[in-house]
Design a protein around this motif. Structure first.
Motif, mmCIF file in Angstrom:
data_model
loop_
_atom_site.group_PDB
_atom_site.id
_atom_site.type_symbol
_atom_site.label_atom_id
_atom_site.label_comp_id
_atom_site.label_asym_id
_atom_site.label_seq_id
_atom_site.Cartn_x
_atom_site.Cartn_y
_atom_site.Cartn_z
ATOM 1 N N LEU A 115 0.834 -1.209 0.000
ATOM 2 C CA LEU A 115 0.000 0.000 0.000
ATOM 3 C C LEU A 115 0.868 1.258 0.000
ATOM 4 O O LEU A 115 0.576 2.232 -0.703
ATOM 5 C CB LEU A 115 -0.921 -0.008 1.221
ATOM 6 C CG LEU A 115 -1.864 1.197 1.383
ATOM 7 C CD1 LEU A 115 -2.847 1.271 0.217
ATOM 8 C CD2 LEU A 115 -2.613 1.117 2.711
ATOM 9 N N ALA A 116 1.953 1.229 0.780
ATOM 10 C CA ALA A 116 2.864 2.381 0.838
ATOM 11 C C ALA A 116 3.493 2.642 -0.522
ATOM 12 O O ALA A 116 3.608 3.797 -0.952
ATOM 13 C CB ALA A 116 3.952 2.128 1.884
ATOM 14 N N TYR A 147 2.259 1.869 -3.519
ATOM 15 C CA TYR A 147 1.253 2.403 -4.443
ATOM 16 C C TYR A 147 0.871 3.835 -4.086
ATOM 17 O O TYR A 147 0.548 4.632 -4.978
ATOM 18 C CB TYR A 147 0.017 1.493 -4.466
ATOM 19 C CG TYR A 147 0.271 0.190 -5.183
ATOM 20 C CD1 TYR A 147 0.698 0.178 -6.505
ATOM 21 C CD2 TYR A 147 0.104 -1.031 -4.534
ATOM 22 C CE1 TYR A 147 0.958 -1.012 -7.169
ATOM 23 C CE2 TYR A 147 0.356 -2.232 -5.198
ATOM 24 C CZ TYR A 147 0.787 -2.212 -6.508
ATOM 25 O OH TYR A 147 1.048 -3.399 -7.175
ATOM 26 N N THR A 148 0.944 4.177 -2.807
ATOM 27 C CA THR A 148 0.691 5.566 -2.398
ATOM 28 C C THR A 148 1.759 6.490 -2.956
ATOM 29 O O THR A 148 1.459 7.580 -3.465
ATOM 30 C CB THR A 148 0.642 5.685 -0.855
ATOM 31 O OG1 THR A 148 -0.326 4.770 -0.336
ATOM 32 C CG2 THR A 148 0.288 7.105 -0.424
ATOM 33 N N VAL A 149 3.014 6.054 -2.886
ATOM 34 C CA VAL A 149 4.117 6.832 -3.469
ATOM 35 C C VAL A 149 3.906 7.001 -4.977
ATOM 36 O O VAL A 149 4.097 8.093 -5.528
ATOM 37 C CB VAL A 149 5.478 6.145 -3.195
ATOM 38 C CG1 VAL A 149 6.597 6.820 -3.986
ATOM 39 C CG2 VAL A 149 5.816 6.183 -1.713
ATOM 40 N N VAL A 177 1.066 6.905 -6.698
ATOM 41 C CA VAL A 177 -0.064 7.809 -6.958
ATOM 42 C C VAL A 177 0.335 9.264 -6.714
ATOM 43 O O VAL A 177 0.016 10.158 -7.500
ATOM 44 C CB VAL A 177 -1.289 7.423 -6.095
ATOM 45 C CG1 VAL A 177 -2.371 8.501 -6.161
ATOM 46 C CG2 VAL A 177 -1.850 6.083 -6.545
ATOM 47 N N LEU A 178 1.053 9.512 -5.614
ATOM 48 C CA LEU A 178 1.510 10.873 -5.310
ATOM 49 C C LEU A 178 2.445 11.396 -6.402
ATOM 50 O O LEU A 178 2.403 12.582 -6.735
ATOM 51 C CB LEU A 178 2.213 10.909 -3.948
ATOM 52 C CG LEU A 178 1.317 10.858 -2.701
ATOM 53 C CD1 LEU A 178 2.168 10.786 -1.442
ATOM 54 C CD2 LEU A 178 0.397 12.076 -2.640
ATOM 55 N N TYR A 191 7.676 11.406 0.472
ATOM 56 C CA TYR A 191 8.135 10.256 -0.309
ATOM 57 C C TYR A 191 9.095 9.387 0.515
ATOM 58 O O TYR A 191 8.971 8.160 0.552
ATOM 59 C CB TYR A 191 8.871 10.721 -1.577
ATOM 60 C CG TYR A 191 7.994 11.332 -2.640
ATOM 61 C CD1 TYR A 191 6.747 10.806 -2.942
ATOM 62 C CD2 TYR A 191 8.421 12.441 -3.374
ATOM 63 C CE1 TYR A 191 5.941 11.366 -3.928
ATOM 64 C CE2 TYR A 191 7.625 13.008 -4.361
ATOM 65 C CZ TYR A 191 6.385 12.471 -4.634
ATOM 66 O OH TYR A 191 5.590 13.023 -5.605
ATOM 67 N N LEU A 200 7.247 7.474 3.366
ATOM 68 C CA LEU A 200 6.423 6.383 2.844
ATOM 69 C C LEU A 200 7.293 5.216 2.366
ATOM 70 O O LEU A 200 6.960 4.049 2.588
ATOM 71 C CB LEU A 200 5.553 6.880 1.688
ATOM 72 C CG LEU A 200 4.281 7.644 2.067
ATOM 73 C CD1 LEU A 200 3.671 8.308 0.832
ATOM 74 C CD2 LEU A 200 3.267 6.719 2.725
ATOM 75 N N HIS A 201 8.406 5.549 1.725
ATOM 76 C CA HIS A 201 9.294 4.498 1.217
ATOM 77 C C HIS A 201 10.021 3.787 2.365
ATOM 78 O O HIS A 201 10.011 2.554 2.440
ATOM 79 C CB HIS A 201 10.311 5.086 0.242
ATOM 80 C CG HIS A 201 11.192 4.054 -0.391
ATOM 81 N ND1 HIS A 201 10.752 3.178 -1.358
ATOM 82 C CD2 HIS A 201 12.495 3.736 -0.170
ATOM 83 C CE1 HIS A 201 11.733 2.377 -1.722
ATOM 84 N NE2 HIS A 201 12.806 2.704 -1.013
ATOM 85 N N GLY A 225 7.183 2.862 5.308
ATOM 86 C CA GLY A 225 6.070 2.089 4.773
ATOM 87 C C GLY A 225 6.530 0.878 3.989
ATOM 88 O O GLY A 225 6.446 -0.260 4.465
#
Length: 325
Positions: free
Chosen positions: A262-263, A265-267, A269-270, A292, A295-296, A299
């Motif tokens: 999830l982390a 894919y969040t990166v 999308v951002l 970034y 999250l990386h 996450g």
């Protein structure tokens, strides 16, 4: 209170707890006046590497591997403390114009050399197995990260690159370059054989080198390396999520591996929405870098490592139960 403390000490992740406490202090206390890149490097030294060592705990080891593994396990924390002292000497103790920060950084360099030796041993005894090649390459990349860290602490200008670039290169090799091959190797150990898997491993080994070369010499090469690497992570996360849905694993393993995906894919999308968000909220790339990075690092990498440690332990326990029947 006593019982909860005992449970904490018996936790599978206990070896990473002391480093975790130090990392929290480094990130949140004003006393530590470090650059963000330095904080993440210390996070790698104190938390990420102990979890990687834990992940290697269940490997079948020959005599040489057992010796190197024992050395890695006992020397990790002292080496991380030397890394902290190295950064403190250059940022807080007024020794940035001396060779002291560089000399102190050699402790981490030598420790990452141990990781590299363990990785090379893994490759040598792998008999060409793609998963083992990936894990071995990831461990070798830690050593390359250690080299870049030492160059940064010595403030050496190399290949027309300044020390700030060395710090970013070190961060790149401590996180993405080392961790993604280890993740893909861990997945390869438990998945059914796929014809595309060796290609993923090959790209995963070549990608970090392209990114590192590109950071110093050529932006197009860097972009090509980043694109290939990102595509590999997409394949890894997509297959992993499908695997988690079909196979019953430990709840903790499923939770943390899911968070890791999830982390990522969040990166992604951002990154896609960055141009739009920049215009709406008047943000710059400097505003996004901490997001970034967090999250990386916390996450994708941290949750992923915790998930894989629990997964490997679950598979080992399941195997032992079958053998005892």
């Amino acid at each position: 209170m006593n019982r909860s403390l005992k449970q904490l000490m018996k936790s599978l992740l206990a070896p990473a707890f002391p480093g975790g406490i130090i990392t929290i202090l480094i990130f949140y206390l004003d006393y530590f006046q470090f650059e963000l890149v330095e904080k993440f490097l210390l996070f790698a030294a104190f938390v990420i590497v102990p979890l990687v060592i834990l992940l290697m705990n269940h490997d079948e080891k020959n005599k040489h591997q057992r010796m190197v593994y024992a050395a890695m396990k006992w020397l990790q924390f002292p080496a991380a403390l030397l890394t902290l002292a190295s950064v403190m000497s250059s940022k807080m103790w007024g020794l940035e114009s001396t060779t002291i920060p560089g000399i102190l950084s050699l402790g981490w360099l030598l420790f990452t050399l141990l990781l590299g030796i363990y990785g090379l041993t893994t490759i040598m005894i792998s008999k060409g197995k793609a998963a083992e090649l990936a894990i071995g390459a990831g461990l070798v990349y830690f050593f390359i990260g250690g080299i870049w860290f030492t160059l940064y602490q010595y403030q050496v200008n190399l290949f027309q690159a300044n020390p700030a670039t060395h710090a970013l290169s070190s961060l790149h090799f401590h996180f993405s370059s080392a961790i993604v091959p280890i993740f893909i190797g861990a997945l390869g150990r438990i998945m059914t054989k796929k014809s595309w898997y060796p290609w993923v491993v090959a790209i995963d080994i070549i990608g970090p080198i392209l990114i590192a070369i590109g950071m110093i010499f050529s932006k197009p090469i860097e972009y090509m390396g980043v694109t290939l690497f990102a595509c590999n992570i997409v394949i890894y996360t997509a297959y992993l999520l499908a695997y988690l849905r079909k196979n019953a694993l430990d709840n903790k393993a499923t939770f943390f591996l899911g968070l890791s995906c999830l982390a990522f894919y969040t990166v992604a999308v951002l990154s896609i929405l960055y141009p739009l968000l920049k215009k709406i909220f008047f943000l710059t790339i400097l505003d996004f870098i901490p997001v970034y990075g967090s999250l990386h690092a916390f996450g994708f990498v941290l949750c992923g490592l915790i998930g894989w440690v629990y997964t490997v332990d679950f598979i080992k326990r399941k195997k032992m139960v079958k053998e005892n029947r």
